[in-house]
Scaffold this motif. Structure first.
Motif, PDB file in Angstrom:
ATOM      1  N   ILE A 155      16.212 -53.516  34.885  1.00  0.00           N
ATOM      2  CA  ILE A 155      15.337 -53.213  36.022  1.00  0.00           C
ATOM      3  C   ILE A 155      15.680 -54.099  37.216  1.00  0.00           C
ATOM      4  O   ILE A 155      15.705 -53.639  38.365  1.00  0.00           O
ATOM      5  CB  ILE A 155      13.866 -53.389  35.609  1.00  0.00           C
ATOM      6  N   GLU A 156      15.973 -55.351  36.952  1.00  0.00           N
ATOM      7  CA  GLU A 156      16.318 -56.264  38.045  1.00  0.00           C
ATOM      8  C   GLU A 156      17.624 -55.868  38.708  1.00  0.00           C
ATOM      9  O   GLU A 156      17.757 -55.940  39.931  1.00  0.00           O
ATOM     10  CB  GLU A 156      16.409 -57.691  37.512  1.00  0.00           C
ATOM     11  N   ALA A 157      18.600 -55.417  37.910  1.00  0.00           N
ATOM     12  CA  ALA A 157      19.892 -55.039  38.469  1.00  0.00           C
ATOM     13  C   ALA A 157      19.828 -53.705  39.205  1.00  0.00           C
ATOM     14  O   ALA A 157      20.396 -53.557  40.295  1.00  0.00           O
ATOM     15  CB  ALA A 157      20.931 -54.979  37.342  1.00  0.00           C
ATOM     16  N   HIS A 158      19.141 -52.728  38.621  1.00  0.00           N
ATOM     17  CA  HIS A 158      19.051 -51.391  39.212  1.00  0.00           C
ATOM     18  C   HIS A 158      17.650 -50.847  38.976  1.00  0.00           C
ATOM     19  O   HIS A 158      17.400 -50.183  37.955  1.00  0.00           O
ATOM     20  CB  HIS A 158      20.096 -50.448  38.604  1.00  0.00           C
ATOM     21  N   PRO A 159      16.697 -51.102  39.870  1.00  0.00           N
ATOM     22  CA  PRO A 159      15.310 -50.715  39.639  1.00  0.00           C
ATOM     23  C   PRO A 159      15.097 -49.223  39.439  1.00  0.00           C
ATOM     24  O   PRO A 159      14.195 -48.811  38.712  1.00  0.00           O
ATOM     25  CB  PRO A 159      14.602 -51.211  40.916  1.00  0.00           C
TER      26      PRO A 159
ATOM     27  N   MET B 164      17.739 -46.671  38.675  1.00  0.00           N
ATOM     28  CA  MET B 164      18.576 -46.031  37.685  1.00  0.00           C
ATOM     29  C   MET B 164      18.611 -46.763  36.351  1.00  0.00           C
ATOM     30  O   MET B 164      18.985 -46.199  35.333  1.00  0.00           O
ATOM     31  CB  MET B 164      20.022 -45.916  38.218  1.00  0.00           C
ATOM     32  N   GLY B 165      18.260 -48.042  36.346  1.00  0.00           N
ATOM     33  CA  GLY B 165      18.255 -48.795  35.110  1.00  0.00           C
ATOM     34  C   GLY B 165      19.637 -49.061  34.557  1.00  0.00           C
ATOM     35  O   GLY B 165      19.817 -49.131  33.340  1.00  0.00           O
ATOM     36  N   LEU B 166      20.624 -49.213  35.428  1.00  0.00           N
ATOM     37  CA  LEU B 166      21.996 -49.441  34.997  1.00  0.00           C
ATOM     38  C   LEU B 166      22.363 -50.907  35.083  1.00  0.00           C
ATOM     39  O   LEU B 166      21.824 -51.643  35.915  1.00  0.00           O
ATOM     40  CB  LEU B 166      22.981 -48.634  35.848  1.00  0.00           C
ATOM     41  N   VAL B 167      23.252 -51.325  34.239  1.00  0.00           N
ATOM     42  CA  VAL B 167      23.769 -52.688  34.280  1.00  0.00           C
ATOM     43  C   VAL B 167      25.257 -52.621  34.485  1.00  0.00           C
ATOM     44  O   VAL B 167      25.974 -51.948  33.734  1.00  0.00           O
ATOM     45  CB  VAL B 167      23.445 -53.448  32.976  1.00  0.00           C
ATOM     46  N   VAL B 168      25.747 -53.285  35.529  1.00  0.00           N
ATOM     47  CA  VAL B 168      27.183 -53.284  35.815  1.00  0.00           C
ATOM     48  C   VAL B 168      27.797 -54.595  35.396  1.00  0.00           C
ATOM     49  O   VAL B 168      27.092 -55.578  35.183  1.00  0.00           O
ATOM     50  CB  VAL B 168      27.435 -53.049  37.314  1.00  0.00           C
TER      51      VAL B 168
ATOM     52  N   ILE C 278      14.581 -56.478  23.224  1.00  0.00           N
ATOM     53  CA  ILE C 278      14.506 -55.209  23.965  1.00  0.00           C
ATOM     54  C   ILE C 278      13.858 -55.424  25.331  1.00  0.00           C
ATOM     55  O   ILE C 278      14.312 -54.891  26.350  1.00  0.00           O
ATOM     56  CB  ILE C 278      13.724 -54.165  23.136  1.00  0.00           C
ATOM     57  N   TYR C 279      12.781 -56.210  25.349  1.00  0.00           N
ATOM     58  CA  TYR C 279      12.088 -56.491  26.611  1.00  0.00           C
ATOM     59  C   TYR C 279      13.011 -57.211  27.592  1.00  0.00           C
ATOM     60  O   TYR C 279      13.073 -56.855  28.783  1.00  0.00           O
ATOM     61  CB  TYR C 279      10.847 -57.333  26.326  1.00  0.00           C
ATOM     62  N   ASN C 280      13.739 -58.214  27.120  1.00  0.00           N
ATOM     63  CA  ASN C 280      14.638 -58.962  27.998  1.00  0.00           C
ATOM     64  C   ASN C 280      15.752 -58.068  28.533  1.00  0.00           C
ATOM     65  O   ASN C 280      16.136 -58.165  29.710  1.00  0.00           O
ATOM     66  CB  ASN C 280      15.232 -60.158  27.250  1.00  0.00           C
ATOM     67  N   ARG C 281      16.276 -57.209  27.683  1.00  0.00           N
ATOM     68  CA  ARG C 281      17.322 -56.277  28.112  1.00  0.00           C
ATOM     69  C   ARG C 281      16.793 -55.329  29.176  1.00  0.00           C
ATOM     70  O   ARG C 281      17.454 -55.084  30.190  1.00  0.00           O
ATOM     71  CB  ARG C 281      17.818 -55.485  26.894  1.00  0.00           C
TER      72      ARG C 281
END
Length: 304
Positions: free
Chosen positions: A294-298, A300-304, A286-289
């Protein structure tokens, strides 16, 4: 349908709101679905009452706007990004929109139903009753091996309280802290010296801590200690009792090794193993996800 005068409607709303407030702690212990209905009723009733009385002064309180900003950010994060909208995205948006009922229900308690002294008095009594009921079930199960309903300890040695699964420590930690603080403050009025008040407060908090250690659930224990620490930051009179609890915690956990080795294994040994292999544990995943999001979208928290 006949016309209902506004004063009559307000009286009905006030009585229903008080009833929902008093039922809430009871159904948070058993039948939580009804408790959620009480929360929904409080939220809707409070908004209806505010509209009828045109009293929105509660919106100017300092802690209201951060909650509304949080809700707006939650809805923004849940907005669908693709057309056509999938069923999963629609469900996420609906959940985000409905999440406003939780802070509004809290506002209803603070600015509406608990403004009445009799409601506050009975709510305190019910919360303390719930704490005694949960704590009594935990203690009975720890001593005899079964609760009042005949349910044994869970397979890993943790306590289940009045339930068939180990979920008693979470409501006990959340309800036990304010109940113990209230009882400590009430008893502290009978003594004059500051060290005596600290001793009385510590004596009311210690049974809650002891039962949480005995339950063997680490997150509830951490929640209780963290909540006590936050209270100590706000109220200087709680700093000495909080420090005493912090010192007593390792001693109680060490004693658990002899009183309930299975609960000790769940509370300490399992925690040590998970921390040693954190990256491969479910918590680590969960932490890694979350770190990737956060790294991808600080924002909105989205992953594309």
């Amino acid at each position: 349908m006949g016309f209902v005068a506004k004063p009559t409607l307000l009286r009905v709303l006030d009585r229903l709101g008080a009833l929902a407030t008093l039922l809430l702690p009871l159904f948070l212990v058993h039948w939580r679905g009804i408790a959620e209905g009480c929360l929904d009723g409080l939220a809707v009733g409070f908004l209806v009452r505010s509209a009828l009385t045109r009293d929105w002064s509660w919106c100017r309180q300092g802690f209201v706007w951060p909650a509304l900003v949080w809700w707006g950010w939650l809805v923004l994060c849940a907005l669908p990004r693709q057309i056509p909208v999938s069923a999963e995205a629609a469900a996420s948006l609906a959940q985000a929109l409905l999440a406003i009922r939780f802070p509004v229900a809290a506002f209803a308690l603070a600015f509406w139903t608990l403004q009445e002294s009799w409601t506050r008095t009975w709510c305190r009594r019910l919360v303390i009753t719930c704490v005694l009921y949960l704590g009594g079930q935990m203690l009975l199960q720890a001593v005899t091996g079964h609760n009042l309903f005949g349910n044994p300890r869970f397979g890993d040695g943790t306590l289940t309280g009045p339930y068939d699964k180990p979920r008693v420590s979470a409501p006990f930690a959340l309800l036990g802290l304010p109940a113990a603080l209230f009882v400590g403050a009430l008893l502290g009025e009978r003594v004059r010296r500051s060290w005596q008040k600290a001793l009385v407060t510590g004596a009311t908090l210690l049974p809650v801590l002891g039962l949480l250690v005995l339950a063997g659930q680490r997150m509830s224990l951490a929640t209780f200690l963290l909540g006590t620490g936050v209270c100590a930051l706000v109220l200087p009179s709680l700093r000495r009792p909080s420090l005493a609890l912090l010192v007593a915690s390792p001693a109680l956990i060490g004693l658990l090794m002899f009183v309930s080795p299975e609960a000790f294994g769940h509370l300490v040994t399992k925690t040590q193993t998970q921390l040693a292999h954190f990256a491969s544990s479910p918590y680590g995943q969960i932490y890694n996800r979350a770190a990737v999001m956060i790294e991808a979208h600080p924002v909105m928290g989205l992953v594309v």
